[in-house]
Write an enzyme that holds these catalytic residues in place. Structure first.
Site, PDB file in Angstrom:
ATOM      1  N   SER A 125       0.818  -1.208   0.000  1.00 27.04           N
ATOM      2  CA  SER A 125       0.000   0.000   0.000  1.00 27.04           C
ATOM      3  C   SER A 125       0.854   1.261   0.000  1.00 27.04           C
ATOM      4  O   SER A 125       0.569   2.225  -0.712  1.00 27.04           O
ATOM      5  CB  SER A 125      -0.926   0.017   1.223  1.00 27.04           C
ATOM      6  OG  SER A 125      -1.859  -1.041   1.172  1.00 27.04           O
ATOM      7  N   GLU A 183       3.773  -1.719  15.284  1.00 30.23           N
ATOM      8  CA  GLU A 183       4.280  -0.374  15.005  1.00 30.23           C
ATOM      9  C   GLU A 183       5.246   0.151  16.066  1.00 30.23           C
ATOM     10  O   GLU A 183       6.226   0.829  15.745  1.00 30.23           O
ATOM     11  CB  GLU A 183       3.115   0.604  14.834  1.00 30.23           C
ATOM     12  CG  GLU A 183       2.317   0.396  13.568  1.00 30.23           C
ATOM     13  CD  GLU A 183       1.297  -0.736  13.670  1.00 30.23           C
ATOM     14  OE1 GLU A 183       0.683  -1.062  12.639  1.00 30.23           O
ATOM     15  OE2 GLU A 183       1.119  -1.267  14.790  1.00 30.23           O
ATOM     16  N   PHE A 194      -1.198   5.000  12.255  1.00 26.56           N
ATOM     17  CA  PHE A 194      -0.541   4.027  13.123  1.00 26.56           C
ATOM     18  C   PHE A 194       0.752   4.581  13.718  1.00 26.56           C
ATOM     19  O   PHE A 194       1.203   4.115  14.770  1.00 26.56           O
ATOM     20  CB  PHE A 194      -0.242   2.746  12.350  1.00 26.56           C
ATOM     21  CG  PHE A 194      -1.467   2.076  11.795  1.00 26.56           C
ATOM     22  CD1 PHE A 194      -2.670   2.121  12.470  1.00 26.56           C
ATOM     23  CD2 PHE A 194      -1.423   1.402  10.592  1.00 26.56           C
ATOM     24  CE1 PHE A 194      -3.814   1.516  11.970  1.00 26.56           C
ATOM     25  CE2 PHE A 194      -2.555   0.793  10.070  1.00 26.56           C
ATOM     26  CZ  PHE A 194      -3.752   0.841  10.755  1.00 26.56           C
ATOM     27  N   ARG A 198      -2.312   9.213  -0.552  1.00 16.59           N
ATOM     28  CA  ARG A 198      -2.528   7.970  -1.288  1.00 16.59           C
ATOM     29  C   ARG A 198      -2.680   8.192  -2.785  1.00 16.59           C
ATOM     30  O   ARG A 198      -2.065   7.501  -3.600  1.00 16.59           O
ATOM     31  CB  ARG A 198      -3.779   7.264  -0.747  1.00 16.59           C
ATOM     32  CG  ARG A 198      -4.152   5.988  -1.506  1.00 16.59           C
ATOM     33  CD  ARG A 198      -5.454   5.407  -0.987  1.00 16.59           C
ATOM     34  NE  ARG A 198      -5.774   4.139  -1.621  1.00 16.59           N
ATOM     35  CZ  ARG A 198      -6.447   4.009  -2.760  1.00 16.59           C
ATOM     36  NH1 ARG A 198      -6.869   5.101  -3.406  1.00 16.59           N
ATOM     37  NH2 ARG A 198      -6.699   2.827  -3.268  1.00 16.59           N
TER      38      ARG A 198
END
Length: 312
Positions: free
Chosen positions: A32, A53, A78, A162
């Protein structure tokens, strides 16, 4: 047009080909964030830690202590929320050379939903001592900012969107620490924006011009450090609007308000962004329209303020 996440991955691949210090620590989202491009090109400097994380921050810190300049790769939410404590303790307090790439940041994150949206990251990371905070407008600024961050001595938070947006700059762009950019001039209002929201604000300024409103447009790619004097020098008499894909609390609007409140000519700043409250899941265009951040809605909101005599 290219998506920032793709450009980020490609730029790191290129950097690592000549700089053996560049490494990537990923949190199970390489396909991603496009860290998978780095993993394929430089597998010996790619570490996959899974959905852990806080651990990935610790690993990156350790790598920085032996000379590497590691990048953290996962969704921004995150990092700025789940991994905040080790970022504060290990990275910020020590000034470690850890670079934090907050992917899928902002309101729009595909189909991941509101649990994965991060519209508080500017406020959180801007308050972190020693942390550089960058929100590039497009693919060209993202590439230049990534290259700067890789060489910078100290922690960096880089907001990575994104999806692709209409470019604001071109291949001639050069990143300068703390610089602000006057994208167009105008006399009726000043609009200040950051990140990929600037692309939408450029379009909004065109819509305003068709309505007879001449807007000065300023882009702020680096929220910290910032050349506050240069920003204040670009402000002019008349209404000032900040526009950001972020909460109106603690982000760009808060930053501009802080600067102007301590200047010789204090101003009222009209902050356009997400109000205090949780966002919701939905398609990108729906969310932009709902929260007043599409080009049409930005132009409309500014026209409404001007129509009721907002002149301070």
């Amino acid at each position: 047009m290219k998506a920032q996440r793709n450009v980020w991955g490609e730029t790191l691949v290129d950097l690592a080909s000549t700089d053996p210090r560049v490494a990537v620590v990923d949190g199970d989202l390489a396909n991603s964030t496009k860290a998978d491009l780095f993993a394929e090109a430089h597998p010996d400097r790619f570490i996959e830690v899974g959905i852990a994380e806080q651990n990935m921050v610790g690993i990156a810190f350790g790598l920085s202590m032996v000379g590497y300049r590691p990048w953290l790769s996962t969704f921004g939410v995150f990092l700025t929320h789940r991994a905040l404590d080790p970022i504060r303790m290990l990275v910020s307090q020590t000034g470690a050379n850890v670079k934090i790439a907050g992917a899928y940041s902002g309101l729009l994150n595909g189909g991941s939903g509101k649990t994965h949206q991060d519209v508080e990251d500017f406020a959180i990371m801007r308050a972190m001592p020693g942390m550089a905070v960058i929100a590039p407008a497009d693919e060209f600024e993202l590439a230049a900012a990534t290259r700067w961050a890789a060489e910078h001595d100290g922690p960096v938070y880089l907001r990575v969107a994104r999806d692709a947006v209409a470019p604001v700059f071109d291949e001639r762009y050069r990143f300068e620490v703390g610089a602000v950019h006057l994208l167009r001039d105008g006399a009726d209002a000043t609009i200040i924006s950051t990140g990929v929201q600037t692309s939408r604000v450029v379009e909004a300024a065109g819509l305003l011009e068709r309505q007879g409103v001449s807007a000065r447009l300023i882009h702020v790619p680096m929220l910290k450090p910032l050349d506050g004097g240069s920003l204040l020098a670009l402000l002019q008499p008349g209404p000032v609007f900040t526009v950001e894909e972020h909460s109106v609390i603690g982000g760009l609007g808060g930053l501009v308000a802080e600067l102007t409140s301590s200047s010789d000519v204090p101003r009222t700043i009209h902050r356009l962004g997400l109000a205090d409250g949780w966002s919701e899941s939905g398609p990108a265009e729906f969310l932009l329209d709902k929260y007043g951040l599409s080009a049409d809605r930005v132009a409309g909101r500014i026209l409404e303020r001007l129509a009721v005599g907002v002149l301070s």
